[in-house]
Design a protein around this motif. Structure first.
Motif, short mmCIF file in Angstrom:
data_model
loop_
_atom_site.label_atom_id
_atom_site.label_comp_id
_atom_site.label_asym_id
_atom_site.label_seq_id
_atom_site.Cartn_x
_atom_site.Cartn_y
_atom_site.Cartn_z
N ALA A 235 0.84 -1.21 0.00
CA ALA A 235 0.00 0.00 0.00
C ALA A 235 0.87 1.26 0.00
O ALA A 235 0.61 2.22 -0.73
CB ALA A 235 -0.92 0.01 1.21
N ILE A 236 1.92 1.24 0.82
CA ILE A 236 2.80 2.41 0.87
C ILE A 236 3.53 2.60 -0.44
O ILE A 236 3.67 3.72 -0.95
CB ILE A 236 3.80 2.27 2.06
CG1 ILE A 236 3.03 2.37 3.39
CG2 ILE A 236 4.90 3.32 2.01
CD1 ILE A 236 3.84 2.03 4.62
N THR A 237 3.98 1.47 -1.03
CA THR A 237 4.67 1.56 -2.33
C THR A 237 3.71 2.12 -3.39
O THR A 237 4.10 2.99 -4.18
CB THR A 237 5.15 0.16 -2.78
OG1 THR A 237 5.90 -0.42 -1.73
CG2 THR A 237 5.97 0.24 -4.04
N LEU A 238 2.48 1.64 -3.37
CA LEU A 238 1.48 2.12 -4.32
C LEU A 238 1.26 3.62 -4.15
O LEU A 238 1.20 4.38 -5.13
CB LEU A 238 0.16 1.37 -4.09
CG LEU A 238 -1.03 1.80 -4.96
CD1 LEU A 238 -0.82 1.38 -6.38
CD2 LEU A 238 -2.32 1.20 -4.42
N PHE A 239 1.17 4.06 -2.92
CA PHE A 239 0.94 5.48 -2.66
C PHE A 239 2.09 6.34 -3.17
O PHE A 239 1.88 7.33 -3.88
CB PHE A 239 0.74 5.73 -1.16
CG PHE A 239 0.54 7.18 -0.83
CD1 PHE A 239 1.59 7.94 -0.33
CD2 PHE A 239 -0.67 7.79 -1.07
CE1 PHE A 239 1.40 9.29 -0.05
CE2 PHE A 239 -0.86 9.13 -0.81
CZ PHE A 239 0.18 9.88 -0.29
N PHE A 240 3.30 5.94 -2.87
CA PHE A 240 4.45 6.76 -3.29
C PHE A 240 4.67 6.69 -4.80
O PHE A 240 5.08 7.67 -5.43
CB PHE A 240 5.71 6.38 -2.52
CG PHE A 240 5.74 6.96 -1.13
CD1 PHE A 240 5.55 6.16 -0.01
CD2 PHE A 240 5.91 8.32 -0.94
CE1 PHE A 240 5.54 6.71 1.26
CE2 PHE A 240 5.90 8.88 0.33
CZ PHE A 240 5.73 8.07 1.43
N ALA A 241 4.36 5.54 -5.39
CA ALA A 241 4.46 5.44 -6.85
C ALA A 241 3.43 6.37 -7.50
O ALA A 241 3.75 7.10 -8.46
CB ALA A 241 4.23 4.01 -7.31
N GLY A 242 2.23 6.37 -6.98
CA GLY A 242 1.18 7.26 -7.51
C GLY A 242 1.54 8.72 -7.31
O GLY A 242 1.34 9.56 -8.18
N PHE A 243 2.09 9.02 -6.14
CA PHE A 243 2.49 10.39 -5.83
C PHE A 243 3.58 10.85 -6.79
O PHE A 243 3.55 11.98 -7.31
CB PHE A 243 2.99 10.42 -4.38
CG PHE A 243 3.20 11.80 -3.85
CD1 PHE A 243 4.48 12.29 -3.66
CD2 PHE A 243 2.13 12.62 -3.54
CE1 PHE A 243 4.68 13.57 -3.17
CE2 PHE A 243 2.32 13.90 -3.06
CZ PHE A 243 3.60 14.38 -2.87
N GLY A 244 4.56 9.95 -7.01
CA GLY A 244 5.65 10.29 -7.93
C GLY A 244 5.12 10.51 -9.34
O GLY A 244 5.54 11.44 -10.04
N TYR A 245 4.17 9.67 -9.79
CA TYR A 245 3.60 9.81 -11.13
C TYR A 245 2.82 11.12 -11.25
O TYR A 245 2.89 11.82 -12.27
CB TYR A 245 2.70 8.61 -11.43
CG TYR A 245 2.10 8.64 -12.80
CD1 TYR A 245 0.73 8.77 -12.97
CD2 TYR A 245 2.90 8.54 -13.93
CE1 TYR A 245 0.18 8.81 -14.24
CE2 TYR A 245 2.35 8.58 -15.19
CZ TYR A 245 0.99 8.71 -15.34
OH TYR A 245 0.45 8.76 -16.59
N ALA A 246 2.09 11.46 -10.18
CA ALA A 246 1.32 12.71 -10.18
C ALA A 246 2.27 13.91 -10.28
O ALA A 246 2.01 14.87 -11.01
CB ALA A 246 0.46 12.82 -8.93
N LEU A 247 3.38 13.84 -9.57
CA LEU A 247 4.37 14.93 -9.64
C LEU A 247 4.94 15.06 -11.06
O LEU A 247 5.16 16.16 -11.57
CB LEU A 247 5.52 14.66 -8.67
CG LEU A 247 5.42 15.29 -7.28
CD1 LEU A 247 6.62 14.90 -6.45
CD2 LEU A 247 5.34 16.81 -7.37
N GLN A 248 5.17 13.89 -11.68
CA GLN A 248 5.73 13.90 -13.03
C GLN A 248 4.72 14.51 -14.00
O GLN A 248 5.09 15.33 -14.85
CB GLN A 248 6.04 12.46 -13.44
CG GLN A 248 6.79 12.34 -14.75
CD GLN A 248 6.74 10.95 -15.31
OE1 GLN A 248 6.52 9.98 -14.57
NE2 GLN A 248 6.93 10.81 -16.58
N LEU A 249 3.44 14.13 -13.84
CA LEU A 249 2.37 14.70 -14.69
C LEU A 249 2.32 16.22 -14.51
O LEU A 249 2.20 16.97 -15.49
CB LEU A 249 1.01 14.14 -14.26
CG LEU A 249 0.43 12.95 -15.01
CD1 LEU A 249 -0.92 12.60 -14.44
CD2 LEU A 249 0.31 13.23 -16.50
#
Lengths: 142, 169
Positions: free
Chosen positions: A25-39
């Motif tokens: 869950a934590i990995t998913l959250f940080f991966a999503g956060f990183g992708y959102a930052l990239q977007l």
């Protein structure tokens, strides 16, 4: 010891399924956060390029009738466009071309660069001093 | 529920909540800058339309006549097809230049006449598939289809008529 016989793995072993799920869950959250930052940064970049293209185009189009070469350093519109390009940290080029326009070949954009092109119908002077209609293509890249 | 099972259930709940939060974050990121992008693109469209109309003042048709003057003449002529014939014939090169330079897939050149009641608008399409089709709408001088955004700029042709370039997206 009797507990071991009843499926007890150990103090940490019992919690492994829970830990695994939490880590996922934590990995998913940080991966999503990183992708959102990239977007976010990609969109910011795109927006900046669009604004730069529009401002540079406006500067080049300041005259009702454009010169034969819009990239002539003596042309006041080109001077203003150069200052704007410097402030945005971009490079630009402008050519007259109606059909079969290719940014790489016509604007001399280096390969692999993301280029924004804006087109305008303009009146310009030809080599003989006559006023003709043409399409001005403004290329902006970083 | 045993202790281990309740721990796993808590972790699953945490996973579901985290997934929801990430989904919301990605959705909002996707929306970021959309309206600003649209504003910049609409500024570009207005800029194009305005420049095109100014440039058309310097345009000459295939016979060397001033396009602007002939446009007014043909519009005022007694034969309603003369304007279309002119734009397809002698002024074809001018129409082609507008079509090739426009950033919009659907571009129209419209003449709006406020000397008649109701307002009369004649719009000439420069879309490659529709070149030559003349649309006349007495109620709404906007040739863009339903659900399409239009951007236009108009300049006077004479005291009661004006010409506009309309871009549709």
């Amino acid at each position: 010891m009797r507990l071991i016989g009843k499926g007890f793995i150990g103090p940490v072993g019992d919690d492994i399924p829970t830990i695994l799920i939490i880590v996922m869950a934590i990995t998913l959250f940080f991966a999503g956060f990183g992708y959102a930052l990239q977007l976010y940064s990609e969109k910011n970049e795109r927006l900046m390029m669009l604004k730069a293209s529009l401002d540079i185009s406006r500067a080049l189009l300041r005259s009702t009738v454009l010169p034969e070469n819009p990239m002539d350093p003596k042309y006041s519109g080109h001077k203003q466009a150069s200052l704007l390009a410097q402030s945005y940290g971009v490079k630009f080029s402008a050519v007259y071309k109606e059909e079969n326009f290719d940014p790489a070949a016509d604007c001399h954009v280096p390969p692999g660069r993301d280029v924004t092109v804006m087109s305008f119908l303009t009146a310009r002077k030809d080599a003989d001093g006559n006023i003709v209609l043409d399409t001005l293509r403004v290329c902006v890249w970083k | 529920m045993r202790k281990g099972q309740s721990g796993v259930m808590d972790a699953m709940m945490f996973m579901i909540i985290t997934s929801g939060a990430v989904g919301m974050l990605l959705f909002v990121s996707g929306l970021y800058a959309e309206s600003t992008n649209q504003q910049v693109l609409s500024s570009y469209s207005y800029e194009y339309a305005g420049n095109a109309l100014v440039a058309l003042h310097y345009a000459r048709d295939d016979k060397g006549d001033w396009f602007w003057r002939k446009l007014a003449e043909k519009y005022d002529s007694e034969h309603p097809d003369e304007l279309e014939e002119y734009l397809e014939g002698d002024a074809g090169n001018v129409v082609e230049k507008v079509r090739l330079s426009s950033p919009s897939p659907q571009t129209y050149l419209c003449v709006l006449d406020s000397s008649v009641n109701p307002l009369k608008a004649m719009c000439y399409s420069m879309t490659p598939d529709d070149v030559g089709v003349l649309q006349t709408d007495y109620d709404n001088p906007n040739p863009c289809g339903p659900g399409m955004q239009s951007y236009s700029y108009a300049v006077p042709l004479d005291g009661v008529k004006s010409v506009s370039v309309i871009l549709c997206y």
